[in-house]
Design a protein around this motif. Structure first.
Motif, PDB file in Angstrom:
ATOM      1  N   THR A 173      -8.728 -13.336  16.162  1.00  0.00           N
ATOM      2  CA  THR A 173      -8.023 -12.477  17.105  1.00  0.00           C
ATOM      3  C   THR A 173      -8.610 -11.075  17.013  1.00  0.00           C
ATOM      4  OG1 THR A 173      -6.309 -11.998  15.471  1.00  0.00           O
ATOM      5  CG2 THR A 173      -5.857 -13.772  17.024  1.00  0.00           C
ATOM      6  N   GLU A 174      -8.729 -10.450  18.166  1.00  0.00           N
ATOM      7  CA  GLU A 174      -9.244  -9.088  18.190  1.00  0.00           C
ATOM      8  C   GLU A 174      -8.334  -8.233  19.056  1.00  0.00           C
ATOM      9  OE1 GLU A 174     -13.333  -6.528  18.866  1.00  0.00           O
ATOM     10  OE2 GLU A 174     -13.345  -8.671  19.281  1.00  0.00           O
ATOM     11  N   TYR A 175      -8.005  -7.063  18.519  1.00  0.00           N
ATOM     12  CA  TYR A 175      -7.175  -6.086  19.209  1.00  0.00           C
ATOM     13  C   TYR A 175      -8.035  -4.845  19.403  1.00  0.00           C
ATOM     14  CZ  TYR A 175      -3.954  -9.304  17.016  1.00  0.00           C
ATOM     15  OH  TYR A 175      -3.323 -10.454  16.575  1.00  0.00           O
ATOM     16  N   GLU A 176      -8.296  -4.509  20.661  1.00  0.00           N
ATOM     17  CA  GLU A 176      -9.110  -3.338  20.970  1.00  0.00           C
ATOM     18  C   GLU A 176      -8.261  -2.344  21.757  1.00  0.00           C
ATOM     19  OE1 GLU A 176     -13.406  -4.343  22.205  1.00  0.00           O
ATOM     20  OE2 GLU A 176     -12.192  -6.083  22.804  1.00  0.00           O
ATOM     21  N   LEU A 177      -8.419  -1.080  21.416  1.00  0.00           N
ATOM     22  CA  LEU A 177      -7.736  -0.007  22.130  1.00  0.00           C
ATOM     23  C   LEU A 177      -8.789   0.974  22.616  1.00  0.00           C
ATOM     24  CD1 LEU A 177      -4.782   0.619  19.656  1.00  0.00           C
ATOM     25  CD2 LEU A 177      -4.731  -0.714  21.762  1.00  0.00           C
ATOM     26  N   GLU A 178      -8.753   1.268  23.912  1.00  0.00           N
ATOM     27  CA  GLU A 178      -9.678   2.239  24.505  1.00  0.00           C
ATOM     28  C   GLU A 178      -8.857   3.335  25.157  1.00  0.00           C
ATOM     29  OE1 GLU A 178     -12.125   0.231  27.358  1.00  0.00           O
ATOM     30  OE2 GLU A 178     -13.128  -0.986  25.842  1.00  0.00           O
ATOM     31  N   SER A 179      -9.094   4.565  24.759  1.00  0.00           N
ATOM     32  CA  SER A 179      -8.380   5.693  25.351  1.00  0.00           C
ATOM     33  C   SER A 179      -8.833   5.876  26.793  1.00  0.00           C
ATOM     34  CB  SER A 179      -8.653   6.961  24.538  1.00  0.00           C
ATOM     35  OG  SER A 179      -7.957   8.050  25.108  1.00  0.00           O
ATOM     36  N   GLN A 180      -7.864   5.938  27.696  1.00  0.00           N
ATOM     37  CA  GLN A 180      -8.141   6.172  29.109  1.00  0.00           C
ATOM     38  C   GLN A 180      -7.840   7.629  29.480  1.00  0.00           C
ATOM     39  OE1 GLN A 180      -9.308   3.224  31.083  1.00  0.00           O
ATOM     40  NE2 GLN A 180      -9.631   2.926  28.887  1.00  0.00           N
ATOM     41  N   SER A 181      -6.892   8.215  28.747  1.00  0.00           N
ATOM     42  CA  SER A 181      -6.508   9.619  28.923  1.00  0.00           C
ATOM     43  C   SER A 181      -5.650   9.985  27.714  1.00  0.00           C
ATOM     44  CB  SER A 181      -5.725   9.823  30.226  1.00  0.00           C
ATOM     45  OG  SER A 181      -4.429   9.244  30.120  1.00  0.00           O
ATOM     46  N   ASP A 182      -5.104  11.186  27.705  1.00  0.00           N
ATOM     47  CA  ASP A 182      -4.254  11.619  26.589  1.00  0.00           C
ATOM     48  C   ASP A 182      -3.009  10.754  26.435  1.00  0.00           C
ATOM     49  OD1 ASP A 182      -6.048  13.599  26.088  1.00  0.00           O
ATOM     50  OD2 ASP A 182      -4.820  15.225  26.903  1.00  0.00           O
ATOM     51  N   LYS A 183      -2.578  10.124  27.531  1.00  0.00           N
ATOM     52  CA  LYS A 183      -1.331   9.354  27.491  1.00  0.00           C
ATOM     53  C   LYS A 183      -1.481   7.926  28.007  1.00  0.00           C
ATOM     54  CE  LYS A 183       1.528  13.383  27.636  1.00  0.00           C
ATOM     55  NZ  LYS A 183       2.621  14.112  28.145  1.00  0.00           N
ATOM     56  N   MET A 184      -2.717   7.441  28.078  1.00  0.00           N
ATOM     57  CA  MET A 184      -2.948   6.085  28.594  1.00  0.00           C
ATOM     58  C   MET A 184      -4.011   5.402  27.735  1.00  0.00           C
ATOM     59  SD  MET A 184      -2.179   3.933  31.199  1.00  0.00           S
ATOM     60  CE  MET A 184      -1.508   5.056  32.410  1.00  0.00           C
ATOM     61  N   THR A 185      -3.695   4.166  27.323  1.00  0.00           N
ATOM     62  CA  THR A 185      -4.597   3.392  26.473  1.00  0.00           C
ATOM     63  C   THR A 185      -4.748   1.988  27.035  1.00  0.00           C
ATOM     64  OG1 THR A 185      -3.870   4.628  24.521  1.00  0.00           O
ATOM     65  CG2 THR A 185      -4.951   2.515  24.123  1.00  0.00           C
ATOM     66  N   LYS A 186      -5.986   1.526  27.124  1.00  0.00           N
ATOM     67  CA  LYS A 186      -6.236   0.142  27.523  1.00  0.00           C
ATOM     68  C   LYS A 186      -6.193  -0.710  26.256  1.00  0.00           C
ATOM     69  CE  LYS A 186      -9.712  -0.879  30.272  1.00  0.00           C
ATOM     70  NZ  LYS A 186     -11.089  -1.249  30.714  1.00  0.00           N
ATOM     71  N   PHE A 187      -5.380  -1.762  26.290  1.00  0.00           N
ATOM     72  CA  PHE A 187      -5.259  -2.707  25.188  1.00  0.00           C
ATOM     73  C   PHE A 187      -5.925  -4.008  25.620  1.00  0.00           C
ATOM     74  CE2 PHE A 187      -1.964  -5.826  23.234  1.00  0.00           C
ATOM     75  CZ  PHE A 187      -2.848  -6.218  22.265  1.00  0.00           C
ATOM     76  N   ILE A 188      -6.945  -4.404  24.876  1.00  0.00           N
ATOM     77  CA  ILE A 188      -7.679  -5.636  25.160  1.00  0.00           C
ATOM     78  C   ILE A 188      -7.433  -6.604  24.001  1.00  0.00           C
ATOM     79  CG2 ILE A 188      -9.934  -6.672  25.626  1.00  0.00           C
ATOM     80  CD1 ILE A 188     -10.808  -3.641  26.244  1.00  0.00           C
TER      81      ILE A 188
END
Length: 158
Positions: free
Chosen positions: A95-110
């Motif tokens: 299992t892999e949990y990735e977090l990418e910052s989209q902005s100061d208050k938004m995160t993409k969770f993959i």
């Protein structure tokens, strides 16, 4: 082998979301409610290779898994952890949990999950597997993390 990869946007900063996937067991339990505990068996300097014993409650049965951290990245705009374990002595799970910052208050969770059966006959059953469990997990994680963030913001205002 069956692989699922799904993503969802979280209305929280990346640092807030990261604690739910690495380091804070009380936060982890909010998105993985069946996890009852974790204990580090082998700690490595660079995190990769660390082995964690995780206790998991299913009804009255408590199971334990040895989770090995295969990938670990903790940068300001990108964070990821990949774990591998043997499920019920039948499936090698990654299992892999990735977090990418989209902005100061938004995160993409993959979220990526790879299930590889030890017995090739079990591969046949995977052909009929749907992504419903994965989609439900993403939605529940989003709700739990965003609710906690909202509460933390309300507490700061008080």
């Amino acid at each position: 082998m069956k692989k699922w990869k799904k993503e969802i946007l979280l209305n929280v900063p990346i640092e807030f979301a990261w604690a739910y996937f690495y380091g804070d067991i009380s936060k982890k339990k909010k998105i993985f409610p069946k996890v009852v505990g974790e204990e580090i068996i082998k700690q490595t300097e660079g995190i990769i290779g660390t082995i964690i014993s995780q206790s998991y409650q299913t009804g009255s049965l408590t199971e334990q898994y040895e989770i090995t951290i295969k990938k670990y990245t903790n940068e300001s705009n990108y964070k990821a952890i990949q774990e591998s374990f043997l499920l019920n002595n039948r499936f090698k799970m990654t299992t892999e949990y990735e977090l990418e910052s989209q902005s100061d208050k938004m995160t993409k969770f993959i979220y990526t999950s790879i299930n590889k059966p030890k017995n090739p006959l079990l591969s046949i059953f995977q052909l009929f597997g749907s992504d419903e469990v994965i989609v439900n997990f993403l939605n529940k994680a989003k709700i739990a993390i965003e609710m906690d963030f909202e509460q933390s913001q309300n507490n700061e205002v008080l």
